[in-house]
Write an enzyme that holds these catalytic residues in place. Structure first.
Site, PDB file in Angstrom:
ATOM      1  N   ASN A   8      23.013   0.450   8.905  1.00 53.58           N
ATOM      2  CA  ASN A   8      24.017   0.927   9.864  1.00 53.58           C
ATOM      3  C   ASN A   8      23.371   0.851  11.243  1.00 53.58           C
ATOM      4  O   ASN A   8      22.549   1.686  11.610  1.00 53.58           O
ATOM      5  CB  ASN A   8      24.443   2.356   9.523  1.00 53.58           C
ATOM      6  CG  ASN A   8      25.530   2.867  10.452  1.00 53.58           C
ATOM      7  OD1 ASN A   8      25.478   2.660  11.662  1.00 53.58           O
ATOM      8  ND2 ASN A   8      26.514   3.568   9.904  1.00 53.58           N
ATOM      9  N   GLU A  35      28.908  -0.330  11.373  1.00 55.34           N
ATOM     10  CA  GLU A  35      29.130   0.279  12.694  1.00 55.34           C
ATOM     11  C   GLU A  35      28.708  -0.658  13.823  1.00 55.34           C
ATOM     12  O   GLU A  35      27.908  -0.307  14.686  1.00 55.34           O
ATOM     13  CB  GLU A  35      28.414   1.633  12.811  1.00 55.34           C
ATOM     14  CG  GLU A  35      29.219   2.779  12.225  1.00 55.34           C
ATOM     15  CD  GLU A  35      28.833   4.129  12.805  1.00 55.34           C
ATOM     16  OE1 GLU A  35      29.504   4.550  13.780  1.00 55.34           O
ATOM     17  OE2 GLU A  35      27.893   4.758  12.304  1.00 55.34           O
ATOM     18  N   ASP A 148      26.880   1.789   4.043  1.00 58.79           N
ATOM     19  CA  ASP A 148      26.899   3.212   4.360  1.00 58.79           C
ATOM     20  C   ASP A 148      28.095   3.806   3.625  1.00 58.79           C
ATOM     21  O   ASP A 148      29.237   3.632   4.040  1.00 58.79           O
ATOM     22  CB  ASP A 148      27.019   3.394   5.874  1.00 58.79           C
ATOM     23  CG  ASP A 148      27.085   4.854   6.300  1.00 58.79           C
ATOM     24  OD1 ASP A 148      27.119   5.734   5.407  1.00 58.79           O
ATOM     25  OD2 ASP A 148      27.118   5.117   7.516  1.00 58.79           O
ATOM     26  N   ASN A 150      28.613   7.020   3.187  1.00 62.27           N
ATOM     27  CA  ASN A 150      28.966   8.318   3.746  1.00 62.27           C
ATOM     28  C   ASN A 150      29.200   9.368   2.660  1.00 62.27           C
ATOM     29  O   ASN A 150      30.142  10.172   2.730  1.00 62.27           O
ATOM     30  CB  ASN A 150      30.191   8.203   4.656  1.00 62.27           C
ATOM     31  CG  ASN A 150      29.788   8.005   6.113  1.00 62.27           C
ATOM     32  OD1 ASN A 150      28.857   8.650   6.607  1.00 62.27           O
ATOM     33  ND2 ASN A 150      30.491   7.126   6.814  1.00 62.27           N
ATOM     34  N   ASP A 219      22.985   5.687   2.427  1.00 60.03           N
ATOM     35  CA  ASP A 219      23.062   4.227   2.393  1.00 60.03           C
ATOM     36  C   ASP A 219      22.611   3.759   1.008  1.00 60.03           C
ATOM     37  O   ASP A 219      21.485   4.039   0.589  1.00 60.03           O
ATOM     38  CB  ASP A 219      22.178   3.625   3.477  1.00 60.03           C
ATOM     39  CG  ASP A 219      22.559   4.122   4.861  1.00 60.03           C
ATOM     40  OD1 ASP A 219      23.470   3.531   5.469  1.00 60.03           O
ATOM     41  OD2 ASP A 219      21.950   5.117   5.315  1.00 60.03           O
ATOM     42  N   ASP A 248      20.547   6.073  14.028  1.00 61.18           N
ATOM     43  CA  ASP A 248      20.221   7.247  13.216  1.00 61.18           C
ATOM     44  C   ASP A 248      20.046   6.897  11.742  1.00 61.18           C
ATOM     45  O   ASP A 248      19.698   7.763  10.939  1.00 61.18           O
ATOM     46  CB  ASP A 248      21.265   8.361  13.389  1.00 61.18           C
ATOM     47  CG  ASP A 248      22.694   7.865  13.405  1.00 61.18           C
ATOM     48  OD1 ASP A 248      22.915   6.676  13.106  1.00 61.18           O
ATOM     49  OD2 ASP A 248      23.596   8.654  13.731  1.00 61.18           O
ATOM     50  N   HIS A 249      20.236   5.638  11.382  1.00 63.45           N
ATOM     51  CA  HIS A 249      19.959   5.134  10.035  1.00 63.45           C
ATOM     52  C   HIS A 249      18.720   4.249  10.072  1.00 63.45           C
ATOM     53  O   HIS A 249      18.383   3.672  11.108  1.00 63.45           O
ATOM     54  CB  HIS A 249      21.114   4.279   9.499  1.00 63.45           C
ATOM     55  CG  HIS A 249      22.393   5.026   9.302  1.00 63.45           C
ATOM     56  ND1 HIS A 249      22.919   5.285   8.051  1.00 63.45           N
ATOM     57  CD2 HIS A 249      23.272   5.543  10.196  1.00 63.45           C
ATOM     58  CE1 HIS A 249      24.065   5.932   8.186  1.00 63.45           C
ATOM     59  NE2 HIS A 249      24.300   6.101   9.479  1.00 63.45           N
TER      60      HIS A 249
END
Length: 279
Positions: A8, A35, A148, A150, A219, A248-249
């Site tokens: 991501n 993203e 991802d 989520n 992930d 942030d991943h």
């Protein structure tokens, strides 16, 4: 050895230097990105091709967006968008054949705040994924679903579940759908290779969560029976998360021995009513 990764990127234009650095250093054969946060016309195809990768992408201004990069070749697109809702305009799924594997790259909806329409959309999208994945699982070709998702599968996949009890990623409905997906027979590659380790793929930007290793595992790379016996290793490129202005991943990857003879796939009752093992 074939290396497939999911990352991501959290904004492909702003983090293009980080992406190119990672591609140069780790050299995955296939990289699934989520993203993108950019329309199709803003995708940096020239820079990615100069790095030695072909690509397909499904962009969207400001939000969402997915792409598949393949080293030394152009991926052959097999699907763009998840079936089941003609009115869904989000760019969250793209699929391609590359290096002998069918690769589904997905960005499952976050679902916050919950309850509410965003959480309802998350669950509905998850149902569509489950329906579609059933056909992929049994199609006779090596398949990986990477992205991802989520969803934090269990409390062992988060540093402290008490801090996230109201978050859509931990809700029983989200976890139940992930379990149902695994119940089709998909193998969670990262957890399979690290059954007892606290291993994370995401650390948000708040309260020094990266510095304190307060992370989440959201992930995932799921393998069908044609591919699972070839799994040799899996891990997380944590160094990418430590770079300036990082996503942030962190990239999450698997290594597959595509030359190995495939073992006969088992056909247990697990396919229909198997309870997912603790993740």
């Amino acid at each position: 050895m074939l290396k497939i990764a999911t990352f991501n990127i959290n904004g492909i234009r702003s983090r293009l230097p980080a992406l190119l650095e990672w591609l140069d250093k780790e050299a995955p054969d296939v990289a699934c990105l989520q993203e993108l946060k950019a329309p199709d016309t803003a995708f940096p195809s020239d820079e990615i091709r100069a790095a030695g990768y072909g690509a397909i992408w499904h962009g969207q201004p400001s939000w969402n967006g997915v792409a598949i990069l393949t080293k030394g070749m152009d991926p052959i697109e097999t699907r763009r968008g998840l079936p089941g809702d003609m009115g869904d305009t989000h760019s969250r799924y793209i699929e391609a054949a590359a290096h002998g594997v069918l690769v589904g790259c997905l960005y499952l909806p976050n679902g916050n705040p919950q309850p509410g329409p965003k959480f309802d959309y998350k669950l509905a999208w998850f149902e569509r994924l489950i329906d579609y994945a059933a056909g992929l699982y049994d199609n006779g070709h090596p398949v990986v679903l990477a992205g991802d998702f989520n969803v934090v599968p269990t409390d062992e996949d988060i540093y402290n579940p008490k801090s996230w009890l109201k978050d859509a990623l931990l809700q029983p409905e989200s976890r139940e759908r992930y379990r149902r997906l695994l119940d089709q027979g998909w193998v969670d590659a990262l957890r399979t290779r690290h059954p007892d380790e606290r291993i994370y793929t995401f650390w948000d930007y708040f309260r020094q969560h990266w510095q304190k290793n307060s992370g989440l595992r959201i992930d995932h790379l799921l393998l069908n029976p044609e591919l699972a016996p070839r799994l040799k290793d899996a891990g997380v490129d944590r160094w990418v998360r430590d770079r300036p202005h990082a996503s942030d991943h962190a990239p999450t990857w698997i290594e597959l021995d595509m030359s190995a003879k495939k073992k006969p796939a088992e056909k247990p009752a697990a396919r229909t009513r198997r309870k997912a093992a603790p993740q």
